[in-house]
Scaffold this active site. Structure first.
Site, PDB file in Angstrom:
ATOM      1  N   ASP A 120       0.846  -1.201   0.000  1.00 20.15           N
ATOM      2  CA  ASP A 120       0.000   0.000   0.000  1.00 20.15           C
ATOM      3  C   ASP A 120       0.884   1.255   0.000  1.00 20.15           C
ATOM      4  O   ASP A 120       2.032   1.215   0.453  1.00 20.15           O
ATOM      5  CB  ASP A 120      -0.877   0.054   1.257  1.00 20.15           C
ATOM      6  CG  ASP A 120      -2.025  -0.962   1.229  1.00 20.15           C
ATOM      7  OD1 ASP A 120      -2.269  -1.572   0.182  1.00 20.15           O
ATOM      8  OD2 ASP A 120      -2.678  -1.115   2.282  1.00 20.15           O
ATOM      9  N   ARG A 144      -1.399  -0.781  -8.437  1.00 18.97           N
ATOM     10  CA  ARG A 144      -2.764  -0.371  -8.070  1.00 18.97           C
ATOM     11  C   ARG A 144      -2.821   1.147  -8.209  1.00 18.97           C
ATOM     12  O   ARG A 144      -1.962   1.849  -7.662  1.00 18.97           O
ATOM     13  CB  ARG A 144      -3.090  -0.765  -6.634  1.00 18.97           C
ATOM     14  CG  ARG A 144      -4.449  -0.218  -6.185  1.00 18.97           C
ATOM     15  CD  ARG A 144      -4.626  -0.254  -4.673  1.00 18.97           C
ATOM     16  NE  ARG A 144      -4.676  -1.590  -4.139  1.00 18.97           N
ATOM     17  CZ  ARG A 144      -4.298  -1.900  -2.896  1.00 18.97           C
ATOM     18  NH1 ARG A 144      -3.828  -0.971  -2.084  1.00 18.97           N
ATOM     19  NH2 ARG A 144      -4.362  -3.141  -2.477  1.00 18.97           N
ATOM     20  N   ARG A 170     -12.096   5.827   6.305  1.00 18.65           N
ATOM     21  CA  ARG A 170     -13.246   5.391   5.492  1.00 18.65           C
ATOM     22  C   ARG A 170     -14.461   6.256   5.787  1.00 18.65           C
ATOM     23  O   ARG A 170     -15.197   6.647   4.888  1.00 18.65           O
ATOM     24  CB  ARG A 170     -13.586   3.924   5.783  1.00 18.65           C
ATOM     25  CG  ARG A 170     -12.526   2.941   5.379  1.00 18.65           C
ATOM     26  CD  ARG A 170     -12.430   2.722   3.878  1.00 18.65           C
ATOM     27  NE  ARG A 170     -11.734   3.733   3.117  1.00 18.65           N
ATOM     28  CZ  ARG A 170     -10.406   3.809   2.947  1.00 18.65           C
ATOM     29  NH1 ARG A 170      -9.604   2.934   3.470  1.00 18.65           N
ATOM     30  NH2 ARG A 170      -9.884   4.773   2.218  1.00 18.65           N
ATOM     31  N   THR A 197     -11.150   2.072  -7.487  1.00 19.50           N
ATOM     32  CA  THR A 197     -12.036   3.232  -7.304  1.00 19.50           C
ATOM     33  C   THR A 197     -13.486   2.770  -7.220  1.00 19.50           C
ATOM     34  O   THR A 197     -13.834   1.703  -7.726  1.00 19.50           O
ATOM     35  CB  THR A 197     -11.882   4.231  -8.475  1.00 19.50           C
ATOM     36  OG1 THR A 197     -12.727   5.353  -8.246  1.00 19.50           O
ATOM     37  CG2 THR A 197     -12.214   3.620  -9.816  1.00 19.50           C
TER      38      THR A 197
HETATM   39  P1  FDA Z   1     -14.687   8.974  -4.184  1.00 20.41           P
HETATM   40  O1  FDA Z   1     -14.118   9.151  -2.841  1.00 20.41           O
HETATM   41  O2  FDA Z   1     -15.051  10.178  -4.958  1.00 20.41           O
HETATM   42  O3  FDA Z   1     -15.920   8.018  -4.044  1.00 20.41           O
HETATM   43  C1  FDA Z   1     -16.793   7.740  -5.132  1.00 20.41           C
HETATM   44  C2  FDA Z   1     -18.107   7.241  -4.559  1.00 20.41           C
HETATM   45  O4  FDA Z   1     -17.880   5.986  -3.878  1.00 20.41           O
HETATM   46  C3  FDA Z   1     -18.672   8.163  -3.464  1.00 20.41           C
HETATM   47  O5  FDA Z   1     -19.468   9.182  -3.999  1.00 20.41           O
HETATM   48  C4  FDA Z   1     -19.469   7.187  -2.635  1.00 20.41           C
HETATM   49  O6  FDA Z   1     -20.690   6.937  -3.257  1.00 20.41           O
HETATM   50  C5  FDA Z   1     -18.633   5.930  -2.689  1.00 20.41           C
HETATM   51  N1  FDA Z   1     -17.691   5.854  -1.545  1.00 20.41           N
HETATM   52  C6  FDA Z   1     -16.364   6.089  -1.550  1.00 20.41           C
HETATM   53  N2  FDA Z   1     -15.834   5.872  -0.331  1.00 20.41           N
HETATM   54  C7  FDA Z   1     -16.856   5.502   0.455  1.00 20.41           C
HETATM   55  C8  FDA Z   1     -16.958   5.129   1.823  1.00 20.41           C
HETATM   56  N3  FDA Z   1     -15.883   5.089   2.612  1.00 20.41           N
HETATM   57  N4  FDA Z   1     -18.183   4.798   2.313  1.00 20.41           N
HETATM   58  C9  FDA Z   1     -19.274   4.807   1.519  1.00 20.41           C
HETATM   59  N5  FDA Z   1     -19.240   5.144   0.208  1.00 20.41           N
HETATM   60  C10 FDA Z   1     -18.051   5.494  -0.313  1.00 20.41           C
HETATM   61  N6  FDA Z   1      -5.425   5.148  -0.887  1.00 20.41           N
HETATM   62  C11 FDA Z   1      -4.131   5.404  -0.626  1.00 20.41           C
HETATM   63  O7  FDA Z   1      -3.752   6.560  -0.420  1.00 20.41           O
HETATM   64  N7  FDA Z   1      -3.236   4.373  -0.583  1.00 20.41           N
HETATM   65  C12 FDA Z   1      -3.594   3.088  -0.828  1.00 20.41           C
HETATM   66  O8  FDA Z   1      -2.750   2.186  -0.787  1.00 20.41           O
HETATM   67  C13 FDA Z   1      -4.966   2.819  -1.107  1.00 20.41           C
HETATM   68  N8  FDA Z   1      -5.398   1.555  -1.340  1.00 20.41           N
HETATM   69  C14 FDA Z   1      -6.689   1.341  -1.773  1.00 20.41           C
HETATM   70  C15 FDA Z   1      -7.107   0.069  -2.154  1.00 20.41           C
HETATM   71  C16 FDA Z   1      -8.367  -0.118  -2.699  1.00 20.41           C
HETATM   72  C17 FDA Z   1      -8.783  -1.486  -3.124  1.00 20.41           C
HETATM   73  C18 FDA Z   1      -9.246   0.994  -2.857  1.00 20.41           C
HETATM   74  C19 FDA Z   1     -10.599   0.825  -3.502  1.00 20.41           C
HETATM   75  C20 FDA Z   1      -8.859   2.229  -2.435  1.00 20.41           C
HETATM   76  C21 FDA Z   1      -7.604   2.424  -1.875  1.00 20.41           C
HETATM   77  N9  FDA Z   1      -7.190   3.669  -1.426  1.00 20.41           N
HETATM   78  C22 FDA Z   1      -5.870   3.888  -1.133  1.00 20.41           C
HETATM   79  C23 FDA Z   1      -8.205   4.724  -1.171  1.00 20.41           C
HETATM   80  C24 FDA Z   1      -8.387   5.638  -2.364  1.00 20.41           C
HETATM   81  O9  FDA Z   1      -7.247   6.442  -2.519  1.00 20.41           O
HETATM   82  C25 FDA Z   1      -9.607   6.531  -2.169  1.00 20.41           C
HETATM   83  O10 FDA Z   1      -9.429   7.296  -1.021  1.00 20.41           O
HETATM   84  C26 FDA Z   1     -10.916   5.780  -2.054  1.00 20.41           C
HETATM   85  O11 FDA Z   1     -10.966   4.715  -2.948  1.00 20.41           O
HETATM   86  C27 FDA Z   1     -12.106   6.688  -2.390  1.00 20.41           C
HETATM   87  O12 FDA Z   1     -11.948   7.210  -3.668  1.00 20.41           O
HETATM   88  P2  FDA Z   1     -12.880   6.838  -4.913  1.00 20.41           P
HETATM   89  O13 FDA Z   1     -12.012   6.676  -6.110  1.00 20.41           O
HETATM   90  O14 FDA Z   1     -13.729   5.674  -4.600  1.00 20.41           O
HETATM   91  O15 FDA Z   1     -13.722   8.160  -5.156  1.00 20.41           O
END
Ligand code: FDA
Length: 304
Positions: free
Chosen positions: A125, A175, A280, A217
């Site tokens: 990570d 990733r 989260r 994402t």
């Molecule tokens: P965004 O935050 O805009 O979310 C899009 C939509 O998804 C939201 O509108 C909501 O509907 C839904 N959603 C997102 N998060 C939610 C939550 N917690 N509860 C409910 N609904 C939610 N970051 C990092 O800095 N280092 C890392 O190593 C990782 N590793 C990692 C692994 C995996 C498998 C994932 C999916 C994510 C990560 N991340 C991470 C976290 C990543 O950087 C990011 O913060 C989150 O994925 C949220 O971003 P989105 O792209 O989902 O968009």
């Protein structure tokens, strides 16, 4: 996110830990290895694969880092003996990055060696910017020797496109996510749309360089944009996967599976669930509603 939700996010550190635990329980499989194993078994039955993460970070005692390494070795044994389809994700600061980089490298190497024994894979990570260079140095040193490691790039970092360009042509497995830590503007993009744009540029660069792409994402705009890029560049199904976090948007998870994409769910477990859960909750657009329900003693509502 509503104004009230933003207010709740700011005051989250004041919310009692037991209440945070109740609201955030959807994001964590449980405290024990068996909780995570049960969760992965269910995910596998539904067609998803997993990556299991032992919760914990910013460890300052060597013995704690070593315990985490032992837990990962136990985990590989359990994955293997139960025939689960899961790899693991590790946080460098859990295995000693903030103690000593060499010590951390040796710990990651022990995990990589165990992964090799069980023909498994280790995702490192990416934490905040104070860890980026050291994390990449560890990956660069170990990946040529073990070939079973992957790294993470964050689309909000200015440096990401360049970091992708510096990857070796062979065997790179990345990733790509937006990034979760609060970083200064001089090193990280701040606009929501800017980060999305950088995400898609980074993904296209990865694809054209032949990097295995783990697209992490829940953002529908990015998922659809990624599918478009995969089709445009005719990326074979075994050269990419989508990744989502446990407890977030199960409906989208199913849509991706139904469309025939490989989908991996990040399954964290362990007693040190608090910092992960706070991160989260901060990104949950409905955080205020969930916290209010928990205050009133109502059951946590299920994730969308
Ligand atoms: P965004 O935050 O805009 O979310 C899009 C939509 O998804 C939201 O509108 C909501 O509907 C839904 N959603 C997102 N998060 C939610 C939550 N917690 N509860 C409910 N609904 C939610 N970051 C990092 O800095 N280092 C890392 O190593 C990782 N590793 C990692 C692994 C995996 C498998 C994932 C999916 C994510 C990560 N991340 C991470 C976290 C990543 O950087 C990011 O913060 C989150 O994925 C949220 O971003 P989105 O792209 O989902 O968009």
């Amino acid at each position: 996110m509503s104004l009230f939700s933003r207010l709740v996010v700011v005051t989250l550190p004041l919310v009692p830990k037991s209440l945070v635990g109740r609201v955030a329980s959807r994001y964590v499989a449980g405290e024990k290895i068996e909780d995570a194993v049960d969760m992965v078994r269910k995910l596998n039955e539904r067609g998803a694969v997993a990556t299991m993460d032992v919760l914990g970070e910013e460890v300052s005692e060597r013995s704690k880092a070593e315990q985490a390494v032992e837990e990962y070795i136990r985990l590989f044994r359990r994955i293997d003996s139960l025939g689960l389809d899961s790899n693991v994700s590790i946080k460098p600061t859990l295995v000693g990055l903030k103690i000593d980089e060499r010590f951390c490298l040796e710990n990651v190497e022990r995990i990589a060696a165990a992964a090799r024994e069980f023909e498994n894979f280790v995702r490192i990570d990416m934490e905040d910017h104070t860890c980026t260079d050291a994390t990449l140095r560890i990956y660069d040193e170990l990946q040529p020797r073990y070939g079973n490691l992957g790294v993470v790039f964050q689309a909000y970092m200015h440096r990401t496109l360049q970091d992708i360009g510096n990857l070796p042509r062979e065997q790179a497995n990345v990733r790509l996510c937006k990034g979760i830590y609060i970083e200064p503007r001089k090193i990280a993009w701040k606009g929501y749309q800017t980060v999305r744009q950088n995400f898609l540029m980074a993904l296209e660069k990865m694809i054209t360089q032949g990097v295995y792409a783990a697209i992490a994402t829940h953002d529908e705009y990015l998922i659809s944009g990624s599918v478009g890029l995969l089709e445009k560049h005719r990326v074979p199904h075994d050269r990419y996967e989508f990744q989502m976090l446990l407890g977030v948007d199960e409906e989208m998870r199913q849509i991706l599976l139904d469309q025939g994409h490989r989908l991996r769910v990040y399954v964290p477990y362990g007693p040190d669930w608090y910092p992960y859960s706070i991160r989260r909750l901060r990104e949950n657009p409905e955080v205020a509603l969930h916290v209010a329900r928990a205050f009133l003693g109502l059951q946590p509502s299920s994730s969308r």
